[in-house]
Motif scaffolding. Structure first.
Motif, mmCIF file in Angstrom:
data_model
loop_
_atom_site.group_PDB
_atom_site.id
_atom_site.type_symbol
_atom_site.label_atom_id
_atom_site.label_comp_id
_atom_site.label_asym_id
_atom_site.label_seq_id
_atom_site.Cartn_x
_atom_site.Cartn_y
_atom_site.Cartn_z
ATOM 1 N N TYR A 163 16.164 8.742 1.925
ATOM 2 C CA TYR A 163 14.905 8.140 1.527
ATOM 3 C C TYR A 163 14.815 7.988 0.022
ATOM 4 O O TYR A 163 14.241 7.038 -0.498
ATOM 5 C CB TYR A 163 13.761 9.014 2.047
ATOM 6 C CG TYR A 163 12.437 8.316 2.055
ATOM 7 C CD1 TYR A 163 12.206 7.248 2.914
ATOM 8 C CD2 TYR A 163 11.419 8.714 1.199
ATOM 9 C CE1 TYR A 163 10.994 6.595 2.925
ATOM 10 C CE2 TYR A 163 10.195 8.069 1.209
ATOM 11 C CZ TYR A 163 9.995 7.008 2.075
ATOM 12 O OH TYR A 163 8.797 6.353 2.084
ATOM 13 N N ASP A 165 13.133 1.231 6.333
ATOM 14 C CA ASP A 165 11.868 0.490 6.287
ATOM 15 C C ASP A 165 11.824 -0.598 7.368
ATOM 16 O O ASP A 165 10.814 -0.763 8.049
ATOM 17 C CB ASP A 165 11.661 -0.137 4.901
ATOM 18 C CG ASP A 165 11.325 0.924 3.859
ATOM 19 O OD1 ASP A 165 10.884 2.022 4.250
ATOM 20 O OD2 ASP A 165 11.507 0.657 2.650
ATOM 21 N N GLU A 216 9.344 -0.613 10.835
ATOM 22 C CA GLU A 216 8.485 -1.738 11.231
ATOM 23 C C GLU A 216 8.749 -2.143 12.683
ATOM 24 O O GLU A 216 7.834 -2.354 13.468
ATOM 25 C CB GLU A 216 8.741 -2.957 10.329
ATOM 26 C CG GLU A 216 8.168 -2.842 8.924
ATOM 27 C CD GLU A 216 6.649 -2.949 8.901
ATOM 28 O OE1 GLU A 216 6.077 -3.505 9.864
ATOM 29 O OE2 GLU A 216 6.049 -2.456 7.925
ATOM 30 N N GLU A 245 2.849 2.955 7.034
ATOM 31 C CA GLU A 245 2.641 3.653 5.762
ATOM 32 C C GLU A 245 1.802 4.913 5.983
ATOM 33 O O GLU A 245 2.063 5.958 5.388
ATOM 34 C CB GLU A 245 1.937 2.748 4.746
ATOM 35 C CG GLU A 245 2.763 1.550 4.282
ATOM 36 C CD GLU A 245 2.902 0.473 5.362
ATOM 37 O OE1 GLU A 245 1.953 0.283 6.156
ATOM 38 O OE2 GLU A 245 3.967 -0.166 5.417
ATOM 39 N N ARG A 294 17.414 3.306 2.450
ATOM 40 C CA ARG A 294 15.960 3.175 2.552
ATOM 41 C C ARG A 294 15.542 1.829 3.150
ATOM 42 O O ARG A 294 14.609 1.732 3.945
ATOM 43 C CB ARG A 294 15.396 3.328 1.136
ATOM 44 C CG ARG A 294 13.939 3.024 0.976
ATOM 45 C CD ARG A 294 13.096 4.174 1.504
ATOM 46 N NE ARG A 294 11.710 3.955 1.195
ATOM 47 C CZ ARG A 294 11.081 4.428 0.134
ATOM 48 N NH1 ARG A 294 11.738 5.181 -0.743
ATOM 49 N NH2 ARG A 294 9.814 4.182 -0.074
ATOM 50 N N ARG A 295 16.262 0.764 2.775
ATOM 51 C CA ARG A 295 15.932 -0.574 3.249
ATOM 52 C C ARG A 295 16.042 -0.662 4.779
ATOM 53 O O ARG A 295 15.170 -1.201 5.452
ATOM 54 C CB ARG A 295 16.879 -1.581 2.598
ATOM 55 C CG ARG A 295 16.320 -2.972 2.422
ATOM 56 C CD ARG A 295 17.172 -3.755 1.455
ATOM 57 N NE ARG A 295 18.568 -3.798 1.881
ATOM 58 C CZ ARG A 295 19.063 -4.707 2.705
ATOM 59 N NH1 ARG A 295 18.291 -5.662 3.157
ATOM 60 N NH2 ARG A 295 20.323 -4.672 3.060
#
Ligand code: GH3
Ligand code: MG
Ligand code: MG
Ligand code: MG
Ligand code: MG
Length: 300
Positions: free
Chosen positions: A214, A150, A154, A277, A146-147
């Motif tokens: 996820y 993310d 971005e 998001e 997940r990290r």
């Protein structure tokens, strides 16, 4: 147990006598790649040896410059460099270490000490690499965690905004997975999650596409420069692959469930008004629609 691979060492040295000595000391334990000038060394370094033994004084490039150039190239930036020099000047040693070398050995050196120092740094680098890998991977399925997702989201968001290019995400959620665990047990459940990851990974063709776990039984795909139609088509291919794969593991043979998965897609050309998001929220809402619409389907 398999033997760990023989480390590949790039030796950068222009003096034939020094080279012969190094070959004698290290030739048994390491595969040596030799460069006698800085230009060749920089080229050979892009094959990413495990360590570079670097003579400070070279005919074309000075050692400090060489080290800085290695650090500046992402391909070679992480390779440990050990300086070898007859120069005893402590300023040189400090400069070398500041330029990014991990160690500094002065001639004449003891063969045992040179071997020990090289070994220490090779082992340290192997551990660092392993930790970096573990920090980025999901332990069960081997896909990105997940990290990583993310961070990558971005990054791709910013890139999409600069280029005004469509960015898509697909949320994947295993259908009625709780009952899979209840009926078949958690170990079969785990194996199913690996299977879903393999199905999805098999359909990713471009290097920039990312598959990540996820959460529990949820995966997510990040697809830069992908429009809504292409994202949907990809989701449909993966949905079908999962259905076929698990239909073939045959419940009647007692090997596992007829598992399916639901998919929520979302696409946007990133701009200031929106956010990563918000993109995920749309994918999540579409996943919910796929669930309430009967599961084993792609929305929109
Ligand atoms: P739905 O179709 O609505 O998604 O139903 P579901 O049962 O899949 O959804 P729910 O969120 O109720 O249950 C998810 C289940 O996934 C519960 C949890 O035990 C299981 N799960 C999550 N992570 C793992 C895992 O790593 N291994 C196994 N075996 N099961 C997991
Ligand atoms: Mg020299
Ligand atoms: Mg879920
Ligand atoms: Mg759920
Ligand atoms: Mg589920």
């Amino acid at each position: 147990m398999t033997e760990p691979e023989r480390p590949r060492l790039l030796v950068v040295e222009d003096d034939p006598t020094s080279l012969r000595l190094i070959a004698k000391i290290l030739g048994d334990a390491y595969t040596l790649i030799i460069a006698t000038n800085g230009k060749d060394a920089l080229r050979l370094a892009t094959d990413v040896p495990e360590l570079i033994l670097l003579d400070y004084h070279l005919p074309d490039i000075d050692g400090l410059d060489m080290c800085r150039q290695l650090r500046a190239n992402p391909l070679t930036a992480e390779i440990p460099v050990i300086y070898v020099t007859a120069d005893q000047d402590p300023h040189l040693e400090a400069e070398g270490l500041q330029a990014g070398a991990v160690d500094f050995v002065t001639k004449p050196y003891s063969a045992a000490v040179l071997r020990a120092r090289i070994n220490t740094h090779v082992q340290l680098k192997r551990k660092t690499d392993l930790l970096a890998l573990l920090a980025e991977r999901d332990g069960l399925t081997g896909v990105a965690n997940r990290r990583v997702f993310d961070q990558q989201l971005e990054r791709e968001w910013r890139r999409g905004r600069r280029r005004q290019a469509a960015l898509s995400v697909i949320m994947v959620d295993a259908d009625r997975f709780k009952s899979v665990n209840d009926t078949w047990g958690h170990l079969v459940g785990d194996e199913c999650l690996r299977g879903i990851a393999r199905c999805a990974a098999a359909h990713l063709k471009r290097p920039a596409d990312l598959l990540a776990r996820y959460g529990g039984e949820e995966f997510v795909l990040l697809l830069p420069e992908t429009d809504a139609g292409s994202a949907r088509a990809l989701a449909e291919r993966i949905r079908e692959e999962i259905q076929i794969r698990f239909a073939n593991t045959a419940v009647e043979r007692g090997e596992g469930p007829c598992l399916t998965a639901s998919f929520g897609c979302a696409t946007i050309i990133p701009d200031e008004q929106s956010s990563p998001e918000a993109l995920l929220r749309v994918a999540d809402r579409n996943l919910y629609l796929a669930k309430t619409g009967g599961r084993n389907r792609v929305e929109p």
